[in-house]
Design a protein around this motif. Structure first.
Motif, PDB file in Angstrom:
ATOM      1  N   GLU A  29      25.441   9.761 -14.858  1.00 37.05           N
ATOM      2  CA  GLU A  29      24.746  10.878 -14.228  1.00 37.05           C
ATOM      3  C   GLU A  29      23.933  11.615 -15.274  1.00 37.05           C
ATOM      4  OE1 GLU A  29      27.436  14.299 -13.011  1.00 37.05           O
ATOM      5  OE2 GLU A  29      28.861  12.635 -12.993  1.00 37.05           O
ATOM      6  N   PHE A  30      22.801  12.132 -14.845  1.00 29.07           N
ATOM      7  CA  PHE A  30      21.935  12.844 -15.774  1.00 29.07           C
ATOM      8  C   PHE A  30      20.930  13.696 -15.010  1.00 29.07           C
ATOM      9  CE2 PHE A  30      19.852   8.917 -14.773  1.00 29.07           C
ATOM     10  CZ  PHE A  30      18.484   9.163 -14.808  1.00 29.07           C
ATOM     11  N   SER A  31      20.306  14.606 -15.741  1.00 27.13           N
ATOM     12  CA  SER A  31      19.322  15.502 -15.167  1.00 27.13           C
ATOM     13  C   SER A  31      17.944  15.202 -15.746  1.00 27.13           C
ATOM     14  CB  SER A  31      19.687  16.960 -15.449  1.00 27.13           C
ATOM     15  OG  SER A  31      18.646  17.813 -15.046  1.00 27.13           O
ATOM     16  N   PRO A  32      17.111  14.438 -15.017  1.00 29.01           N
ATOM     17  CA  PRO A  32      15.754  14.204 -15.501  1.00 29.01           C
ATOM     18  C   PRO A  32      14.984  15.504 -15.694  1.00 29.01           C
ATOM     19  CG  PRO A  32      16.250  12.681 -13.739  1.00 29.01           C
ATOM     20  CD  PRO A  32      17.368  13.682 -13.787  1.00 29.01           C
ATOM     21  N   SER A  33      15.211  16.482 -14.829  1.00 28.90           N
ATOM     22  CA  SER A  33      14.469  17.738 -14.955  1.00 28.90           C
ATOM     23  C   SER A  33      14.785  18.440 -16.267  1.00 28.90           C
ATOM     24  CB  SER A  33      14.745  18.661 -13.765  1.00 28.90           C
ATOM     25  OG  SER A  33      16.119  18.970 -13.663  1.00 28.90           O
ATOM     26  N   ASP A  82       7.957  19.980 -21.728  1.00 34.11           N
ATOM     27  CA  ASP A  82       7.705  21.294 -21.131  1.00 34.11           C
ATOM     28  C   ASP A  82       7.166  21.135 -19.701  1.00 34.11           C
ATOM     29  OD1 ASP A  82       7.758  24.061 -21.147  1.00 34.11           O
ATOM     30  OD2 ASP A  82       5.707  24.229 -21.913  1.00 34.11           O
ATOM     31  N   ALA A  83       7.876  20.339 -18.903  1.00 37.61           N
ATOM     32  CA  ALA A  83       7.407  19.966 -17.571  1.00 37.61           C
ATOM     33  C   ALA A  83       7.567  21.070 -16.520  1.00 37.61           C
ATOM     34  CB  ALA A  83       8.140  18.714 -17.097  1.00 37.61           C
ATOM     35  N   ASP A  84       8.444  22.017 -16.742  1.00 35.25           N
ATOM     36  CA  ASP A  84       8.682  23.094 -15.785  1.00 35.25           C
ATOM     37  C   ASP A  84       9.093  22.546 -14.413  1.00 35.25           C
ATOM     38  OD1 ASP A  84       8.937  25.782 -15.062  1.00 35.25           O
ATOM     39  OD2 ASP A  84       6.896  25.833 -14.255  1.00 35.25           O
ATOM     40  N   ARG A  85       9.998  21.580 -14.424  1.00 34.52           N
ATOM     41  CA  ARG A  85      10.486  20.977 -13.183  1.00 34.52           C
ATOM     42  C   ARG A  85      11.664  21.761 -12.620  1.00 34.52           C
ATOM     43  NH1 ARG A  85       8.594  16.640 -11.108  1.00 34.52           N
ATOM     44  NH2 ARG A  85       7.152  15.427 -12.311  1.00 34.52           N
ATOM     45  N   ASP A  86      11.728  21.804 -11.293  1.00 33.46           N
ATOM     46  CA  ASP A  86      12.884  22.380 -10.615  1.00 33.46           C
ATOM     47  C   ASP A  86      14.073  21.448 -10.799  1.00 33.46           C
ATOM     48  OD1 ASP A  86      11.436  24.569  -9.685  1.00 33.46           O
ATOM     49  OD2 ASP A  86      10.825  23.529  -7.850  1.00 33.46           O
ATOM     50  N   PRO A  87      15.291  21.947 -10.576  1.00 36.04           N
ATOM     51  CA  PRO A  87      16.480  21.110 -10.770  1.00 36.04           C
ATOM     52  C   PRO A  87      16.414  19.794  -9.992  1.00 36.04           C
ATOM     53  CG  PRO A  87      17.120  23.388 -10.507  1.00 36.04           C
ATOM     54  CD  PRO A  87      15.648  23.323 -10.210  1.00 36.04           C
ATOM     55  N   TYR A  88      16.734  18.720 -10.709  1.00 36.26           N
ATOM     56  CA  TYR A  88      16.720  17.358 -10.162  1.00 36.26           C
ATOM     57  C   TYR A  88      17.820  16.604 -10.884  1.00 36.26           C
ATOM     58  CZ  TYR A  88      14.628  12.941  -8.522  1.00 36.26           C
ATOM     59  OH  TYR A  88      14.383  11.753  -7.908  1.00 36.26           O
ATOM     60  N   VAL A 146      19.675  14.386  -6.189  1.00 30.63           N
ATOM     61  CA  VAL A 146      19.750  15.721  -5.602  1.00 30.63           C
ATOM     62  C   VAL A 146      18.654  16.544  -6.251  1.00 30.63           C
ATOM     63  CG1 VAL A 146      21.182  17.760  -5.222  1.00 30.63           C
ATOM     64  CG2 VAL A 146      22.277  15.498  -5.405  1.00 30.63           C
ATOM     65  N   TRP A 147      17.726  17.060  -5.431  1.00 28.38           N
ATOM     66  CA  TRP A 147      16.704  17.917  -6.011  1.00 28.38           C
ATOM     67  C   TRP A 147      16.595  19.206  -5.211  1.00 28.38           C
ATOM     68  CZ3 TRP A 147      14.782  13.330  -3.656  1.00 28.38           C
ATOM     69  CH2 TRP A 147      13.950  13.504  -2.567  1.00 28.38           C
ATOM     70  N   GLU A 148      16.190  20.226  -5.922  1.00 29.05           N
ATOM     71  CA  GLU A 148      16.064  21.542  -5.308  1.00 29.05           C
ATOM     72  C   GLU A 148      14.710  21.659  -4.618  1.00 29.05           C
ATOM     73  OE1 GLU A 148      17.707  25.518  -6.871  1.00 29.05           O
ATOM     74  OE2 GLU A 148      15.649  25.379  -7.640  1.00 29.05           O
TER      75      GLU A 148
END
Length: 146
Positions: free
Chosen positions: A47-51, A59-65, A97-99
Motif C-alpha cells: 500500500e502506498f500514497s501516490p499523492s 510539488d503536484a498539489d494532489r488531493d489524497p489518493y 481510494v481518492w478524495e
C-alpha cells in the motif's frame, strides 16, 4: 501503434469495474476499505500514497489518493500457473481510494484477471474463467460491505 481493442467499446463489466463513494474522511475510508477487503479474503501486502509522493517529489498539489494492493495468495498461485507467470506483472490487484471532496471518497477497482484476458496475457479457458469468477465473488462481497 494501433490498440488491439477499442477502449470506447469496453463495457465496465468487461473489466470488472467496481466503484462506490464513502462519506467519511480519507484516512477513515482507507482503513475501512482495508478492513472490508481483508474480511472478504484479501491480504494487503502493498500500500502506498501516490499523492504524498507526487506532492513531495514534484510539488503536484494532489488531493489524497491511496492504493491498496489486495491479494489472495491461493488465487495468486493459481493465476501464476494459468498464465505461465505473466500475470505477476500486474499483481497485486489494486483498490484505490481518492478524495473527491472533503469527507467524500471514491473507491475504485478493476479486475486484473479480466484485463489480462482482454489483452492476451491470460488464456480464455475454463481455468481462467474459474479464477475470474472466484476473484469477482470476493470483490463483489467487499463492495457490498463498503
Amino acid at each position: 501503434m494501433m490498440l488491439p481493442i477499442d477502449p470506447t467499446q469496453i463495457d465496465p463489466d468487461d473489466i470488472g469495474e467496481a466503484q462506490t463513494t464513502l462519506e467519511m474522511d480519507h484516512e477513515d475510508a482507507v482503513e475501512h476499505v482495508r478492513e472490508v477487503f481483508t474480511a472478504a479474503g484479501f491480504g494487503i501486502p502493498v500500500e502506498f500514497s501516490p499523492s504524498e509522493m507526487l506532492n513531495e517529489k514534484v510539488d503536484a498539489d494532489r488531493d489524497p489518493y491511496y492504493v491498496l494492493g489486495a491479494c489472495n495468495p491461493a488465487v495468486a498461485d493459481r493465476v501464476l500457473d494459468a498464465t505461465d507467470n505473466r500475470l505477476g506483472a500486474l499483481m497485486p490487484c489494486n483498490v484505490v481510494v481518492w478524495e473527491e471532496a472533503p469527507g467524500r471518497q471514491r473507491v475504485y477497482h478493476v479486475s486484473i484477471m479480466r484485463l489480462a484476458r482482454l489483452v492476451g496475457m491470460a488464456p480464455d479457458d475454463d481455468v481462467m474463467a474459474d479464477i475470474v469468477a472466484d476473484t469477482g465473488e470476493m470483490v463483489d462481497e467487499a463492495f457490498e460491505n463498503l
